[in-house]
Scaffold this motif. Structure first.
Motif, PDB file in Angstrom:
ATOM      1  N   ARG A  86      39.805  43.161  48.303  1.00  0.00           N
ATOM      2  CA  ARG A  86      41.301  44.148  47.553  1.00  0.00           C
ATOM      3  C   ARG A  86      40.872  45.036  46.936  1.00  0.00           C
ATOM      4  O   ARG A  86      40.752  46.019  46.249  1.00  0.00           O
ATOM      5  N   PHE A  87      39.716  43.995  45.762  1.00  0.00           N
ATOM      6  CA  PHE A  87      39.601  44.467  44.406  1.00  0.00           C
ATOM      7  C   PHE A  87      39.234  45.757  44.541  1.00  0.00           C
ATOM      8  O   PHE A  87      38.596  46.810  43.309  1.00  0.00           O
ATOM      9  N   GLY A  88      37.546  45.295  44.943  1.00  0.00           N
ATOM     10  CA  GLY A  88      36.666  47.205  45.000  1.00  0.00           C
ATOM     11  C   GLY A  88      35.214  46.727  45.812  1.00  0.00           C
ATOM     12  O   GLY A  88      34.171  46.937  46.155  1.00  0.00           O
ATOM     13  N   VAL A 107      28.548  51.158  47.731  1.00  0.00           N
ATOM     14  CA  VAL A 107      30.004  51.557  47.683  1.00  0.00           C
ATOM     15  C   VAL A 107      31.214  50.365  46.472  1.00  0.00           C
ATOM     16  O   VAL A 107      30.816  49.601  46.172  1.00  0.00           O
ATOM     17  N   TRP A 108      32.380  51.097  46.640  1.00  0.00           N
ATOM     18  CA  TRP A 108      33.518  50.587  45.787  1.00  0.00           C
ATOM     19  C   TRP A 108      34.590  50.648  46.584  1.00  0.00           C
ATOM     20  O   TRP A 108      34.954  52.185  46.660  1.00  0.00           O
ATOM     21  N   GLY A 109      35.224  50.213  47.116  1.00  0.00           N
ATOM     22  CA  GLY A 109      37.009  49.699  47.703  1.00  0.00           C
ATOM     23  C   GLY A 109      36.084  51.237  49.076  1.00  0.00           C
ATOM     24  O   GLY A 109      35.188  50.928  49.601  1.00  0.00           O
ATOM     25  N   PRO A 110      36.946  52.358  48.812  1.00  0.00           N
ATOM     26  CA  PRO A 110      36.847  52.783  50.149  1.00  0.00           C
ATOM     27  C   PRO A 110      35.894  53.961  49.473  1.00  0.00           C
ATOM     28  O   PRO A 110      35.253  54.747  50.699  1.00  0.00           O
ATOM     29  N   VAL A 111      35.442  53.636  48.712  1.00  0.00           N
ATOM     30  CA  VAL A 111      34.438  54.937  48.328  1.00  0.00           C
ATOM     31  C   VAL A 111      32.725  54.825  49.383  1.00  0.00           C
ATOM     32  O   VAL A 111      32.006  53.450  48.268  1.00  0.00           O
ATOM     33  N   THR A 112      32.709  55.184  49.596  1.00  0.00           N
ATOM     34  CA  THR A 112      30.867  55.358  50.805  1.00  0.00           C
ATOM     35  C   THR A 112      29.757  55.642  49.476  1.00  0.00           C
ATOM     36  O   THR A 112      28.851  55.617  50.075  1.00  0.00           O
ATOM     37  N   LEU A 139      41.893  39.536  39.615  1.00  0.00           N
ATOM     38  CA  LEU A 139      41.592  40.618  40.008  1.00  0.00           C
ATOM     39  C   LEU A 139      41.909  41.840  40.838  1.00  0.00           C
ATOM     40  O   LEU A 139      42.719  42.970  40.949  1.00  0.00           O
ATOM     41  N   ALA A 140      42.395  40.870  42.095  1.00  0.00           N
ATOM     42  CA  ALA A 140      42.899  42.113  43.437  1.00  0.00           C
ATOM     43  C   ALA A 140      44.359  42.249  43.194  1.00  0.00           C
ATOM     44  O   ALA A 140      44.770  42.793  43.898  1.00  0.00           O
ATOM     45  N   ASN A 141      45.087  40.815  42.507  1.00  0.00           N
ATOM     46  CA  ASN A 141      47.136  41.506  42.502  1.00  0.00           C
ATOM     47  C   ASN A 141      46.704  42.430  40.744  1.00  0.00           C
ATOM     48  O   ASN A 141      47.916  42.789  41.231  1.00  0.00           O
ATOM     49  N   ARG A 142      46.462  42.226  40.148  1.00  0.00           N
ATOM     50  CA  ARG A 142      46.188  43.108  38.851  1.00  0.00           C
ATOM     51  C   ARG A 142      45.093  44.954  39.130  1.00  0.00           C
ATOM     52  O   ARG A 142      46.161  45.571  38.779  1.00  0.00           O
ATOM     53  N   TRP A 143      44.550  44.689  39.874  1.00  0.00           N
ATOM     54  CA  TRP A 143      43.641  46.182  40.218  1.00  0.00           C
ATOM     55  C   TRP A 143      42.895  46.362  41.346  1.00  0.00           C
ATOM     56  O   TRP A 143      42.049  46.232  41.882  1.00  0.00           O
ATOM     57  N   PRO A 144      44.136  45.977  42.413  1.00  0.00           N
ATOM     58  CA  PRO A 144      43.708  46.253  43.781  1.00  0.00           C
ATOM     59  C   PRO A 144      43.142  48.045  43.762  1.00  0.00           C
ATOM     60  O   PRO A 144      43.885  49.094  43.617  1.00  0.00           O
TER      61      PRO A 144
END
Length: 191
Positions: free
Chosen positions: A143-145, A47-52, A182-187
């Motif tokens: 948040r980052f992924g 998984v990465w972020g919302p992609v399962t 990472l989370a702030n620049r590339w959420p």
């Protein structure tokens, strides 16, 4: 595998139940095994972020390397060209270029600590954060992924493979600062 040709051939066998869009040999040879528009089975469960279902939404590149040796210069040159072309053809931003260890922490360790992510970032083919920020490491990781359901030590190991390959020991303030950046620049939700 210790031989690019063997890896390529294995990825073409149905019984392997694994494939990739591309394989890059140490001498810079690039083999395309699957059309970019088609699904390959390089990522397995991840998984990465919302992609399962990462396999359905990614283009997989296998880089022939044992994980214990540096990546050959010709191989990295070929990777630079290949990634740049893939990103252009598919409108992929640099923050969406990830490794198997990012989307399957604990199960995958490639491309590994010897891989030069900073080289890719300097060319706009990946990202590289600063140790700038604070906050909860796990919350910022999500948040980052990094959304895989894994223990903190597994998450930390995968994060460090990519962003702090020479770091060891328990979670520290540098880890927290890098993950906050990472989370702030590339959420992941924003890209």
């Amino acid at each position: 595998m210790d031989c690019a040709e063997k890896a390529r051939d294995w990825l073409c066998q149905e019984e392997a139940q694994v494939s990739a869009h591309y394989v890059i040999a140490p001498d810079g040879t690039v083999w395309q095994l699957v059309n970019e528009a088609d699904r390959a089975w390089h990522a397995g469960a991840g998984v990465w972020g919302p992609v399962t279902d990462v396999n359905s939404r990614s283009i997989g590149i296998e880089i022939s390397n044992t994980g214990s040796t540096p990546f050959a210069a010709k191989q990295m040159d070929a990777l630079d060209d290949l990634v740049a072309g893939i990103m252009e053809r598919n409108a992929i931003p640099p923050e969406r270029v990830i490794g198997h260890s990012d989307m399957a922490p604990g199960r995958k360790i490639d491309p590994g600590a010897r891989f030069d992510w900073l080289r890719l970032a300097r060319q706009g083919l990946a990202i590289w954060p600063e140790a700038k920020g604070s906050g909860d490491f796990t919350e910022n990781a999500r948040r980052f992924g990094y959304t895989a359901d894994v223990p903190l030590d597994t998450l930390l190991h995968s994060f460090r493979l990519r962003f702090r390959p020479n770091a060891s020991g328990p979670l520290d303030d540098t880890d927290r600062a890098i993950m906050a950046n990472l989370a702030n620049r590339w959420p992941v939700a924003a890209s």
